[in-house]
Design an enzyme around this catalytic site. Structure first.
Site, PDB file in Angstrom:
ATOM      1  N   ASP A  16     104.539  38.183  -2.740  1.00 28.30           N
ATOM      2  CA  ASP A  16     102.791  37.281  -2.676  1.00 28.30           C
ATOM      3  C   ASP A  16     102.003  37.430  -3.718  1.00 28.30           C
ATOM      4  OD1 ASP A  16     103.822  37.110  -0.365  1.00 28.30           O
ATOM      5  OD2 ASP A  16     102.703  38.321   1.095  1.00 28.30           O
ATOM      6  N   GLU A 189     100.197  27.681   3.435  1.00 32.55           N
ATOM      7  CA  GLU A 189      99.250  28.846   3.466  1.00 32.55           C
ATOM      8  C   GLU A 189      99.073  29.339   2.025  1.00 32.55           C
ATOM      9  OE1 GLU A 189     102.311  31.743   5.049  1.00 32.55           O
ATOM     10  OE2 GLU A 189     104.058  31.002   4.405  1.00 32.55           O
TER      11      GLU A 189
END
Length: 527
Positions: A16, A189
């Site tokens: 991420d 997301e």
């Protein structure tokens, strides 16, 4: 001058990524989940060589993860900078199981120095995860995060919501606005907002964080939308080609160089060919990008597939001093490569002072605990490595143990441990766990009278062999060759997002606090 960047740039469990440039310096923040301290920040001057420089969430007031589930904790941080201040947004996920409710609390901390003291957290919201802060050129600040809708009749990933953040009031103000419902890929997301040539660009991760992962783009002339989809979406993915070395490409972040070259960092995974499992977890890679005449973002080499070799920017090469392979525990602080589970270890659990030159671990709860584990470990960052240690430990009963552990989570690990047996006395054996199925693969070996012992784990892709020795030259294999690929997202039950670690631990489930002393720990990678 190195003309190419080799991916991944942050090997091992570093998912991420959020990239930021301040002047000539580049920084990447990555998720740490249940591992403490929270958030890793790496630094580079050339986008080729990276050095771990900070782990900002380093106190219980910043991050209290006692009781957090495996793969809970810190999700998808966002690092940004404005007018001399660094902003770090992060999620502390308290419940993650299943597809119903989720408790995902979002916070903001700030600092003027990445390696200095960070402010106490400001609570933002809990409406979803993957929050990101955007600093508009008019001085306003906006938070975006995905919206979680527990109602199964609707899309659980219910869009990207936008809300203004007030610096004066230190809270979100106004009403959240759902600005983007996602593309047909779904599972929308990982949002990040950018502004370029009069457009607001919204970058999202879609398709789920597995083999169907992808990066999509949309744009609008107004920050609240409507947003039009990039006609070439997804702009980056490996979902169509299972033969690519870099799989799971998605969850990306954008940066430019001082001379105006553009790059995107993204999550990826490298499966072992024999098993398809990514034992190194989700890693960070980088790709060079260009803007088209129509104002869309594209991979410079064409197509949408991630490359292992990427053209380096026109910057001077800047290497860092390599870390020492053997840590003699000479400092009163743990090396930054080490992490603990969920909480910092106080002097009641760990000491580098009581016996100078040794790491003393004081036995607490078992390896399946989500509260107080006396465990210190580092990421596995290569497919082939050895990890070794020298330990002194005098257990009195079978509930006391210490040694070397190859660890994924509380349900999956391989543990070479010294303990005590009523018949053998001091003994050495292995505990293995695969999705909570515990096994003792060999009978314990008696080592009564040994004052110290050397322990070693050797990993060769999906093969793990433990060794022990009375002196460092004469290593003896112990137990069978075991399947190291079980220490991976793909094998583990439930929602799992981390990676394999190797480290040292001590347990005393009798409550006596028996300690083990480790003289050194060595981690050596091989080609």
């Amino acid at each position: 001058m190195n003309n190419f960047i080799t991916n991944p740039i942050l090997p091992g469990f570093n998912p991420d990524p959020s990239i930021l440039r301040v002047g000539e310096d580049f920084y990447i923040a990555t998720s740490t989940f249940e591992w403490f301290p929270g958030v890793q920040i790496h630094h580079s001057r050339d986008l080729i060589h990276w050095q771990l420089i900070a782990r900002p969430l380093n106190s219980v007031s910043h991050l209290d993860m006692r009781g957090n589930p495996c793969s809970g904790g810190v999700w998808a941080p966002c690092l940004s900078y404005s007018e001399g201040v660094f902003y770090l947004i992060y999620t502390d996920a308290k419940s993650v199981d299943g597809w119903g409710f989720k408790d995902t609390h979002n916070y903001l901390v700030t600092a003027t120095d990445l390696t200095g003291k960070w402010s106490e957290p400001i609570y933002l919201n809990s409406s979803g995860f993957d929050p990101s802060l955007f600093h508009d050129d008019d001085g306003r600040k906006w938070l975006v995060n995905m919206l979680w809708d527990y109602r199964s009749v609707r899309n659980l990933f219910a869009g990207i919501v936008l809300q203004e953040y007030s610096m004066k009031e230190k809270k979100l103000v106004g009403n959240p606005v759902n600005i983007f419902m996602g593309s047909e890929l779904g599972i929308t997301e990982g949002p990040h907002l950018y502004k370029h040539n009069g457009y607001y660009y919204l970058m999202t991760a879609e398709g789920g964080t597995g083999l169907h992962h992808a990066v999509t783009m949309a744009r609008s002339i107004n920050i609240e939308g409507p947003y039009e989809l990039d006609p070439a979406n997804p702009i980056l993915t490996s979902r169509h080609d299972p033969t690519l070395l870099l799989q799971k490409a998605g969850h990306a972040s954008l940066v430019d160089t001082p001379s105006g070259e553009w790059y995107i960092v993204h999550l990826c995974g490298r499966p072992i060919p024999a098993t398809g499992r990514c034992i190194l977890g989700r890693e960070t890679a980088i790709q060079k990008m260009i803007w088209t005449e129509e104002g869309w973002f594209r991979l410079e080499h064409g197509g949408r597939e991630p490359q292992v070799k990427v053209q380096a920017p026109a910057l001077s090469e800047h290497k860092w001093e390599p870390s020492a392979t053997r840590d003699h525990f000479a400092s009163v602080k743990l090396d930054m490569q080490f992490a603990t589970l969920r909480i910092p270890l106080g002097e009641d659990m760990m000491s580098l002072k009581e016996r100078p030159g040794y790491l003393r671990l004081k036995g607490k709860e078992s390896l399946i605990s989500t509260h107080r584990q006396s465990l210190v470990a580092r990421r596995q960052q290569a497919f082939r490595y050895t990890a070794s240690t020298f330990m002194e430990f005098e257990p009195d009963n079978f509930q006391q143990m210490a040694g070397l552990v190859c660890y994924y989570n509380r349900q999956n690990f391989y543990y070479l441990r010294v303990s005590h047996d009523e018949h053998l006395g001091k003994c050495l054996g292995i505990i293995s766990a695969q999705n909570m199925a515990f096994n003792l693969p060999i009978p314990d070996i008696g080592i009564d009278g040994w004052k110290h012992i050397f322990l070693r784990a050797a990993i060769d892709y999906d093969q793990l062999q433990f060794y022990y020795a009375k002196n460092e030259e004469d290593w003896i294999p112990i137990g069978p060759v075991m399947d190291a690929s079980t220490l991976s997202d793909e094998f583990c039950d439930g929602m799992t997002f981390t990676g394999a670690f190797v480290g040292l631990c001590c347990q005393d489930m009798s409550g006596g606090g028996k300690h083990a002393d480790f003289d050194w720990f060595e981690y050596v990678e091989y080609e």
